[in-house]
Design a protein around this motif. Sequence first.
Motif, mmCIF file in Angstrom:
data_model
loop_
_atom_site.group_PDB
_atom_site.id
_atom_site.type_symbol
_atom_site.label_atom_id
_atom_site.label_comp_id
_atom_site.label_asym_id
_atom_site.label_seq_id
_atom_site.Cartn_x
_atom_site.Cartn_y
_atom_site.Cartn_z
ATOM 1 N N LEU A 66 -4.898 1.513 -4.254
ATOM 2 C CA LEU A 66 -4.460 1.197 -2.708
ATOM 3 C C LEU A 66 -2.924 0.928 -2.765
ATOM 4 O O LEU A 66 -2.446 0.371 -3.484
ATOM 5 C CB LEU A 66 -5.181 0.312 -2.102
ATOM 6 N N ARG A 67 -2.428 1.696 -1.847
ATOM 7 C CA ARG A 67 -1.088 1.088 -1.346
ATOM 8 C C ARG A 67 -1.067 -0.004 -0.750
ATOM 9 O O ARG A 67 -1.807 0.028 0.482
ATOM 10 C CB ARG A 67 -0.353 2.511 -0.721
ATOM 11 N N VAL A 68 -0.404 -1.103 -0.875
ATOM 12 C CA VAL A 68 -0.456 -2.477 -0.297
ATOM 13 C C VAL A 68 0.933 -2.173 0.453
ATOM 14 O O VAL A 68 2.004 -2.744 0.010
ATOM 15 C CB VAL A 68 -0.507 -3.419 -1.051
ATOM 16 N N ALA B 68 4.847 1.161 -7.567
ATOM 17 C CA ALA B 68 4.513 2.369 -6.630
ATOM 18 C C ALA B 68 3.252 2.141 -5.778
ATOM 19 O O ALA B 68 2.942 2.871 -4.925
ATOM 20 C CB ALA B 68 4.189 3.481 -7.577
ATOM 21 N N SER B 69 2.674 1.009 -5.844
ATOM 22 C CA SER B 69 1.565 0.423 -5.205
ATOM 23 C C SER B 69 2.022 -0.506 -4.127
ATOM 24 O O SER B 69 1.200 -0.551 -3.061
ATOM 25 C CB SER B 69 0.497 -0.166 -5.693
ATOM 26 N N ILE B 70 3.271 -0.898 -4.044
ATOM 27 C CA ILE B 70 3.984 -1.757 -2.989
ATOM 28 C C ILE B 70 4.683 -0.976 -2.215
ATOM 29 O O ILE B 70 5.532 -0.094 -2.389
ATOM 30 C CB ILE B 70 4.607 -2.797 -3.771
ATOM 31 N N GLU B 71 4.538 -1.005 -0.725
ATOM 32 C CA GLU B 71 5.054 -0.440 0.425
ATOM 33 C C GLU B 71 5.714 -1.369 1.178
ATOM 34 O O GLU B 71 5.063 -1.968 1.683
ATOM 35 C CB GLU B 71 4.304 0.607 1.143
ATOM 36 N N LEU B 72 6.988 -1.622 1.249
ATOM 37 C CA LEU B 72 7.735 -2.434 2.273
ATOM 38 C C LEU B 72 7.784 -1.974 3.493
ATOM 39 O O LEU B 72 8.226 -0.920 3.801
ATOM 40 C CB LEU B 72 9.058 -3.018 1.520
ATOM 41 N N GLU C 132 1.782 -13.154 -2.937
ATOM 42 C CA GLU C 132 0.067 -13.072 -2.582
ATOM 43 C C GLU C 132 -0.360 -11.531 -2.526
ATOM 44 O O GLU C 132 -1.093 -11.442 -3.010
ATOM 45 C CB GLU C 132 -0.143 -14.003 -1.191
ATOM 46 N N ALA C 133 0.548 -10.915 -1.873
ATOM 47 C CA ALA C 133 0.334 -9.395 -1.796
ATOM 48 C C ALA C 133 0.235 -8.727 -3.042
ATOM 49 O O ALA C 133 -0.684 -7.951 -3.355
ATOM 50 C CB ALA C 133 0.888 -8.526 -0.715
ATOM 51 N N CYS C 134 1.140 -9.085 -3.699
ATOM 52 C CA CYS C 134 1.362 -8.236 -5.166
ATOM 53 C C CYS C 134 0.301 -8.789 -5.962
ATOM 54 O O CYS C 134 -0.522 -7.939 -6.775
ATOM 55 C CB CYS C 134 2.708 -8.612 -5.863
#
Length: 278
Positions: free
Chosen positions: A111-113, A143-147, A96-98
């Motif tokens: 935005l970085r999520v 690169a927009s996804i931050e765990l 969902e976040a992706c």
Amino acid sequence: RVQGRPVVMAAPKADSHAAFSETLALEHALHEALDREQFFLLYQPQMDLRAGRIVGVESLLRWRHPTLGLVPPSRFIPLLENLGLISAVGQWVLEEACRQSCRWTQAGIDLRVGINLSPQQFLDAAMFERILETIQRVGARPASIELEITESLAMQDPASAIGLLGRLRNAEIKIAIDDFGIGHSSLEYLLRFPIDTIKIDQAFVRNITRVQADRAIVRAVTAIGQTLGLSIIAEGVETLRQCDFVEALGVTEIQGYLIGKPMEPALIAALYADFIRP
Ligand code: C2E
Ligand code: CA
Ligand code: CA
Ligand code: CA
């Protein structure tokens, strides 16, 4: 007996019978929550202090039960973990976040999520492949996804954590250490972990204007972060004074009610547009 009664905000005393039966009722309902589409995500904005812009968001899971109403994460996430359901729900959160990240990218919103990973998800041997596969299938920019992982989790098995984080990083996925400062802080390990961001726990921000020890900790963390070229996010910033203090200590980004509470994606887009205007 739980039905029809608003769910309590904090867990009641663990030894009471009422608390026990409420927990049972919640657990029962949680088994069906995913299939019945009762979960949704809100996003909390993160502002870069230098640029004065929203540069990231943290996705935060919400559960709305038809009769119990909105149940706080502090209440249901531990239950999901105990029930062994957190990986399935975590996979839904990731997807969902992706998807939301994709929508923002398509709308020209950069935005970085941030996505929270539970220990069970992180320790799953197939996690790396599943995350990469999900990001690719959904079409999000890695690169927009931050765990976001907690330091206590990373410290459980530092050697394999370092290996796994390195693979994620090679895939351009970002890594944040969440709730920094409350767990098993070890600077030595922090220096070895391939990470991008440190999130300073709100416990250190809450009394920052009054407690010198908290300021000293925040100053030390930001100094190391600067040396390593990391982003430093202060969590739980509620007032302008707190913002001024953390900024003076070297914090680069803030997240907290001062900028905005967790909100719907459309509101994030509006906030992003407002702040980005020169
Ligand atoms: P967290 O990861 O530390 O998330 C930050 C929490 O601080 C959020 O609580 C947020 O609403 C709250 N917060 C933000 N700004 C302020 C502020 O200025 N003042 C105060 N008092 N609080 C603020 P929330 O949404 O209730 O989430 C609680 C915890 O539940 C999270 O803590 C995280 O550990 C967990 N969680 C939330 N979503 C997920 C998820 O998708 N997966 C997993 N595994 N855990 C999640
Ligand atoms: Ca988090
Ligand atoms: Ca946190
Ligand atoms: Ca926390």
